[in-house]
Scaffold this motif. Structure first.
Motif, PDB file in Angstrom:
ATOM      1  N   THR A  72      23.119 108.444  17.857  1.00  0.00           N
ATOM      2  CA  THR A  72      24.208 107.852  18.206  1.00  0.00           C
ATOM      3  C   THR A  72      24.833 107.072  18.962  1.00  0.00           C
ATOM      4  O   THR A  72      23.879 106.417  20.041  1.00  0.00           O
ATOM      5  CB  THR A  72      25.248 109.010  19.373  1.00  0.00           C
ATOM      6  N   ALA A  73      26.230 105.907  18.903  1.00  0.00           N
ATOM      7  CA  ALA A  73      26.417 105.413  20.482  1.00  0.00           C
ATOM      8  C   ALA A  73      27.816 105.440  20.023  1.00  0.00           C
ATOM      9  O   ALA A  73      28.875 105.474  19.225  1.00  0.00           O
ATOM     10  CB  ALA A  73      26.347 103.658  19.267  1.00  0.00           C
ATOM     11  N   GLY A  74      28.374 104.879  21.100  1.00  0.00           N
ATOM     12  CA  GLY A  74      29.488 105.220  21.113  1.00  0.00           C
ATOM     13  C   GLY A  74      30.312 104.258  22.546  1.00  0.00           C
ATOM     14  O   GLY A  74      29.795 103.549  23.404  1.00  0.00           O
ATOM     15  N   TYR A  75      31.655 104.097  22.884  1.00  0.00           N
ATOM     16  CA  TYR A  75      32.485 103.382  23.536  1.00  0.00           C
ATOM     17  C   TYR A  75      33.991 104.560  23.843  1.00  0.00           C
ATOM     18  O   TYR A  75      34.358 105.079  22.759  1.00  0.00           O
ATOM     19  CB  TYR A  75      33.189 102.221  23.213  1.00  0.00           C
ATOM     20  N   ALA A  76      33.767 104.628  25.699  1.00  0.00           N
ATOM     21  CA  ALA A  76      34.883 105.794  25.797  1.00  0.00           C
ATOM     22  C   ALA A  76      35.869 104.695  26.427  1.00  0.00           C
ATOM     23  O   ALA A  76      35.654 103.666  27.332  1.00  0.00           O
ATOM     24  CB  ALA A  76      35.093 106.323  25.668  1.00  0.00           C
ATOM     25  N   PHE A  77      37.099 104.365  26.827  1.00  0.00           N
ATOM     26  CA  PHE A  77      38.562 104.206  27.455  1.00  0.00           C
ATOM     27  C   PHE A  77      39.075 104.683  27.682  1.00  0.00           C
ATOM     28  O   PHE A  77      40.093 105.819  27.085  1.00  0.00           O
ATOM     29  CB  PHE A  77      38.819 102.414  27.593  1.00  0.00           C
ATOM     30  N   ALA A  78      39.807 104.505  28.857  1.00  0.00           N
ATOM     31  CA  ALA A  78      41.039 105.294  29.504  1.00  0.00           C
ATOM     32  C   ALA A  78      42.259 104.620  30.696  1.00  0.00           C
ATOM     33  O   ALA A  78      41.058 104.121  31.798  1.00  0.00           O
ATOM     34  CB  ALA A  78      41.329 106.441  30.343  1.00  0.00           C
ATOM     35  N   THR A  79      42.812 104.314  30.995  1.00  0.00           N
ATOM     36  CA  THR A  79      43.436 103.354  31.660  1.00  0.00           C
ATOM     37  C   THR A  79      43.843 104.288  33.088  1.00  0.00           C
ATOM     38  O   THR A  79      43.645 105.513  33.337  1.00  0.00           O
ATOM     39  CB  THR A  79      44.779 103.148  31.473  1.00  0.00           C
ATOM     40  N   SER A 110      34.940 112.239  34.004  1.00  0.00           N
ATOM     41  CA  SER A 110      36.307 112.519  33.199  1.00  0.00           C
ATOM     42  C   SER A 110      36.725 110.838  32.254  1.00  0.00           C
ATOM     43  O   SER A 110      36.782 110.607  33.174  1.00  0.00           O
ATOM     44  CB  SER A 110      37.464 113.611  33.989  1.00  0.00           C
ATOM     45  N   LEU A 111      37.521 111.086  31.273  1.00  0.00           N
ATOM     46  CA  LEU A 111      38.005 110.839  30.823  1.00  0.00           C
ATOM     47  C   LEU A 111      39.089 109.496  31.264  1.00  0.00           C
ATOM     48  O   LEU A 111      40.489 109.904  30.587  1.00  0.00           O
ATOM     49  CB  LEU A 111      38.285 110.448  29.265  1.00  0.00           C
ATOM     50  N   THR A 112      39.131 109.196  32.052  1.00  0.00           N
ATOM     51  CA  THR A 112      40.510 108.960  33.186  1.00  0.00           C
ATOM     52  C   THR A 112      40.204 107.449  34.039  1.00  0.00           C
ATOM     53  O   THR A 112      38.687 107.688  34.448  1.00  0.00           O
ATOM     54  CB  THR A 112      41.285 109.239  33.831  1.00  0.00           C
ATOM     55  N   ASN A 113      40.682 106.415  34.307  1.00  0.00           N
ATOM     56  CA  ASN A 113      40.718 104.878  35.001  1.00  0.00           C
ATOM     57  C   ASN A 113      38.185 105.120  34.247  1.00  0.00           C
ATOM     58  O   ASN A 113      37.775 104.450  35.812  1.00  0.00           O
ATOM     59  CB  ASN A 113      40.464 105.036  36.268  1.00  0.00           C
ATOM     60  N   LEU A 114      38.320 104.105  33.248  1.00  0.00           N
ATOM     61  CA  LEU A 114      37.248 104.716  33.646  1.00  0.00           C
ATOM     62  C   LEU A 114      36.935 103.666  31.969  1.00  0.00           C
ATOM     63  O   LEU A 114      37.421 103.285  30.519  1.00  0.00           O
ATOM     64  CB  LEU A 114      36.632 106.118  32.558  1.00  0.00           C
TER      65      LEU A 114
END
Length: 193
Positions: A72-79, A110-114
């Motif tokens: 698996t490979a992934g990328y996540a972002f959140a402002t 968590s998916l925030t500022n990340l």
């Protein structure tokens, strides 16, 4: 989705609109992409909410090979909020999302500022047992805004956004469709942030 938090100090009225694209190609390759945008107003001063997040991942399962390898490979972002003192809230609220194991097994983030990158792999030495490892890297979207309650900047340098790396080792047990378990080790190697 509409979230209304009527607490006296918060007064958060947040709308979330999202989309997801998922495809599985011949049970070998899976691709997933998600995007969410948030708007509304918050706070006693009615600050406008303008935030967004996305996540993209790919999975490769070679079930016809010995040990049935999986990658698996992934990328996540959140402002995050670039200026907490202005009239705009740019921090994405992940609502009640499940981050385990997408953002590591330690469950610190968590998916925030990340910004988050991950790669992983697993082997199945037995039909009911899978063993593997994953590696994650984390950066703050904005340098001086905390990422989560458990992660705070060590110093307000303004130069570093790198939070650290996490290494995970795991063994998954699938006894039946109703009973499964996991034995895992997770370690976060923190950076300056």
């Amino acid at each position: 989705l509409y979230l209304r938090d009527a607490a006296d100090a918060v007064q958060d009225r947040r709308h979330t609109v999202g989309t997801r694209l998922y495809t599985a190609l011949s049970n070998v390759l899976t691709l997933n992409g998600e995007f969410a945008w948030q708007f509304g107003d918050t706070g006693p001063g009615d600050h406008s909410i303008r935030a967004f997040a996305g996540e993209f991942s790919a999975g490769l399962r070679l079930a016809d090979l010995a040990l049935k390898p999986r990658f698996t490979a992934g990328y996540a972002f959140a402002t995050g909020d670039s200026n907490p003192n202005d009239s705009r809230d740019e921090t994405f609220n992940p609502l009640d999302g499940n981050n385990h194991p997408r953002l590591g097994l330690s469950d610190v983030f968590s998916l925030t500022n990340l910004h988050a990158l991950n790669v992983g792999g697993a082997l199945s030495p037995h039909e009911k047992v899978e063993t593997g490892a994953s590696y994650h890297s984390f950066w703050a979207f904005q340098p001086d805004v905390p990422n989560a309650p458990l992660v705070r900047p060590a110093a307000r340098s303004g130069d570093t956004r790198f939070i650290g790396n996490e290494m995970n080792l795991f063994v998954n047990f699938h006894y039946s469709q109703f009973l499964s378990g996991q034995l895992a080790w997770a370690h976060l190697f923190p950076a300056q942030y």
